[in-house]
Enzyme design. Sequence first.
Site, PDB file in Angstrom:
ATOM      1  N   SER A 139       0.834  -1.202   0.000  1.00 55.55           N
ATOM      2  CA  SER A 139       0.000   0.000   0.000  1.00 55.55           C
ATOM      3  C   SER A 139       0.867   1.250   0.000  1.00 55.55           C
ATOM      4  O   SER A 139       1.965   1.255   0.577  1.00 55.55           O
ATOM      5  CB  SER A 139      -0.860  -0.033   1.261  1.00 55.55           C
ATOM      6  OG  SER A 139      -1.430   1.228   1.493  1.00 55.55           O
ATOM      7  N   TYR A 163      -2.335  -1.175  10.637  1.00 56.41           N
ATOM      8  CA  TYR A 163      -2.529  -1.682   9.276  1.00 56.41           C
ATOM      9  C   TYR A 163      -1.306  -1.354   8.413  1.00 56.41           C
ATOM     10  O   TYR A 163      -0.743  -2.219   7.737  1.00 56.41           O
ATOM     11  CB  TYR A 163      -3.804  -1.064   8.660  1.00 56.41           C
ATOM     12  CG  TYR A 163      -3.845  -1.191   7.161  1.00 56.41           C
ATOM     13  CD1 TYR A 163      -4.158  -2.404   6.567  1.00 56.41           C
ATOM     14  CD2 TYR A 163      -3.528  -0.102   6.334  1.00 56.41           C
ATOM     15  CE1 TYR A 163      -4.158  -2.527   5.184  1.00 56.41           C
ATOM     16  CE2 TYR A 163      -3.529  -0.216   4.965  1.00 56.41           C
ATOM     17  CZ  TYR A 163      -3.841  -1.428   4.392  1.00 56.41           C
ATOM     18  OH  TYR A 163      -3.827  -1.552   3.030  1.00 56.41           O
ATOM     19  N   LYS A 167       1.969  -3.792   6.543  1.00 55.93           N
ATOM     20  CA  LYS A 167       2.455  -3.773   5.157  1.00 55.93           C
ATOM     21  C   LYS A 167       3.975  -3.589   5.145  1.00 55.93           C
ATOM     22  O   LYS A 167       4.684  -4.258   4.394  1.00 55.93           O
ATOM     23  CB  LYS A 167       1.775  -2.647   4.366  1.00 55.93           C
ATOM     24  CG  LYS A 167       0.273  -2.845   4.190  1.00 55.93           C
ATOM     25  CD  LYS A 167      -0.048  -4.091   3.374  1.00 55.93           C
ATOM     26  CE  LYS A 167      -1.526  -4.363   3.257  1.00 55.93           C
ATOM     27  NZ  LYS A 167      -1.851  -5.664   2.662  1.00 55.93           N
TER      28      LYS A 167
END
Length: 345
Positions: A139, A163, A167
Site C-alpha cells: 500500500s 494496518y 504492510k
Amino acid sequence: MTGIISELLGSGSIIMNILAAGGAGYIGSHTCIALLEAGHSVIVADNLVNSTGRTLERISDITKKDFVFYKIDVTDRAAVDEVFSNNAIDGVIHFAGHKSVSESAEKPLEYYYNNTVSTMVLAKACVKYGTGRFVFSSSATVYGDNKVPFTETMELCPTTNPYGETKVISERILRDSVRSHRGLSVSLLRYFNPIGAHNSGLIGEQPLYVPNNLMPYIIEVANKKLDKLLIFGNDYPTPDGTGIRDYIHVMDLAEGHVAALEYLKEGVVVFNLGTGKGTSVLQLIKTFEETNDIKIPYEFVQRRTGDIAICYADVSKAEQELNWKAGRDLADMCRDAWRFGKNGQ
Ligand code: WQD
C-alpha cells in the site's frame, strides 16, 4: 519441484497456475477476472470473512471460465500446504489481508497476526514447493507523510496505524526471504486508492461492515442510506482545502497485477500502482455528481486522525518496466462504482 508452466500463449506470454489468496475480496476478485481473461488458471483461497461466495460465482459468470476455490484461512499452515501439494502452483498473489485502518487501531493483534503470518505461511509454502513468483498487495501507506510524488526508492516513513505497519513488516519479511531463497521472485505492489468496479456491474467493493473509505461512503449517500457525506477537513494545504489522493480504477489495478506477475524476475521489485494524478475529495464528489447525475450533500468536519494532506504516485517505473498504464479516468471510476453500488449490493 518447480511449478509447471504449462504452455505458451500465442503472444509469447506464459500461461500460469496462480494462487489468489484473498481472491474473493475487492481487489482479488477483479484481479481474478484479469488473470482468467489473460489465459491464466486461477486457484482462489479465501476464508470469506470480508467477502461472499456470490462474488466467486460472478467471476465465473463474467469470464465464462471455471477456477478452483478453497475456503481456507491462509494463516493455517496445514491447509495451505494441502493446496500447494494438490496443485502445481506457478505464482501466488497475496491479497488476504485485513484492510481497515481504523479497525487496525482497535484490534492491533488481530491485524499484526493475520497480515504478517499469512505472508510468512504463503512464502514458506512457495519455498517448500519451488513456486518462484510472489506478488504482494502492499500500500502507498508505507510512504507515510513523504514528499509527493511518492517514488519506489524513497525511504519509508513510519505509518500512523497498525494496518500500515503490517504492510511495512510484510515487505521486510519478503525482502529477507528472497535474500536467502534463490529462485523466489517477489513483486511488492504499492496500491494507491483503488475505487470503481468491473463494468458489468456484477462485482465491486462490498464492505460487509461499516465502510472506511471515501467511495463506499459516497455510494451510501447516493443510495440515501446516509443523509450526507462527512468530509474530513477543509483546511489542508491543497487548492480547495480537502485531501488529495491518487484514485485508480480497480480494473486498471487488476491488470497491473497480471503485468507484474508476467514480468517477475529473480529478486525483489517494487512498483507503485496509481495514475500519477492527484484528486481532491471535492473534485471526486463533483465528478461523481456530474457522471451519475446525482447530488451528494456533504458537510465539513474535523480532520481524521492519521490522514495526510496529499498522496499521489510517481508511476514512471511501472509504465516503463511493466509496460502497463492506468487507462481509465475518474469519470469511468465514478460511473462503474455507481453501476455496482446502486443495486445496494
Ligand atoms: C480518501 C480521502 C479522507 C472518508 C486508506 C488506507 C490506504 C488504502 C486505502 C486500504 C481522504 C477523505 C474519507 C469519508 C472523507 N488501503 N474521506 N470522508 O485514507 O487515503 O487510504 O485506504 O485498503 O492504505 O490508508 O483512503 O478512502 O479513507 O480517504 O472526507 O467519509 O477521503 O480524509 O482525504 P485513504 P480513504
